[in-house]
Design an enzyme around this catalytic site. Structure first.
Site: not given
Ligand code: TYD
Length: 261
Positions: A175
């Site tokens: 992302h």
């Molecule tokens: P995400 O940033 O989407 O990780 P990746 O891109 O590796 O899949 O995060 C995964 C999940 O965690 C997503 O549902 C959002 C949640 N999240 C939070 O609630 N707070 C945060 O600070 C982060 C980084 C993620």
């Protein structure tokens, strides 16, 4: 002493690995002013908070486990930390000592105040998409790296999250962000990050806790190649908002075209 307590942070379970997050507001009883991590800890050594100063602190076992004994001058109490979503809050004025570290322990300490000495260099304003050395100090007991708001850090850290227990072959984080700035650190093990600005891709291998990859806004980033036991620590310039994410690659390319960046 009764103010010393465990605080549980979100544990976001995923088959691509687990994620926990600590951010200003939410369950944190203070605003983040400084972060430090201790690693390469020598067998039989102890750490005391005279090394870090007496302030409100939150202590987390990012990897491994250890014992911490807190003392208020009359009484002392021991706690055991061994999971990264369970932190110990130690209010200002109490003494603590850590010991009995398991192999590959990594201790993370969030502080409500910056230290009196050290790390005074100002950020040079050239943040973005490069590997940078952090303020790492070798000590008798192991190594410590410190990042403090307003003392050389390229932004004020408002949120910290970390990826752990990532199964072999998994990748994470495909992302981009519109505004968020991040420092990404391999506090244990190693992994790769590919940064893509829509035109060119660069692959960085992170494997030392004393350096960080600066990741600026408008970069598509993918993490993979996680070694066994890898811990990816991220210091972030903003608290979590879903609106700041771009999760679709074509949308990302369109965003870059419109912004001409
Ligand atoms: P995400 O940033 O989407 O990780 P990746 O891109 O590796 O899949 O995060 C995964 C999940 O965690 C997503 O549902 C959002 C949640 N999240 C939070 O609630 N707070 C945060 O600070 C982060 C980084 C993620």
């Amino acid at each position: 002493m009764e103010r010393v307590r465990f605080i549980n942070f979100p544990k976001i379970l995923d088959e691509r690995g687990n994620l926990s997050v600590v951010e200003n507001g939410a369950a944190l009883p203070f605003e983040i002013a400084g972060c430090a991590w201790l690693y390469d800890l020598r067998d039989g050594e102890k750490w005391q908070n005279k090394h870090l100063g007496g302030k409100d602190e939150l202590i987390i076992a990012l990897s491994g486990g250890f014992e911490i004994t807190v003392n208020d001058g009359t009484d002392s109490k021991s706690f055991y930390l061994n999971r990264p979503y369970r932190a110990l809050y130690v209010p200002k004025g109490l003494q603590w000592q850590m010991g009995n570290f398991t192999t590959n322990s990594v201790v993370f300490v969030l502080s409500a105040e910056t230290s009196v000495n050290g790390g005074e260099t100002a950020a040079d304003g050239s943040f973005g998409n490069k590997l940078v050395p952090l303020n790492e100090a070798p000590c008798l007991q192991g190594h410590i790296t410190v990042v403090e708001n307003g003392k050389g850090s390229p932004f004020d850290v408002k949120r910290v999250y970390y990826l752990y227990d990532v199964p072999a072959g998994e990748s994470r984080g495909a992302h981009a962000h519109k505004a968020l700035k991040q420092l990404v650190i391999a506090v244990s093990g190693s992994f790769n990050i590919t940064l893509d600005d829509g035109k060119e891709k660069h692959l960085y291998t992170l494997n030392r806790p004393g350096e960080a990859l600066e990741v600026g806004p408008g970069m598509w980033r993918t993490l993979d190649g996680f070694s066994s036991g890898a811990i990816c620590l991220v210091l972030a310039s903003e608290v979590y908002t879903a609106e700041d994410y771009i999760r679709d690659y074509d949308e990302f390319l369109e965003y870059k075209k419109q912004k001409q960046i």
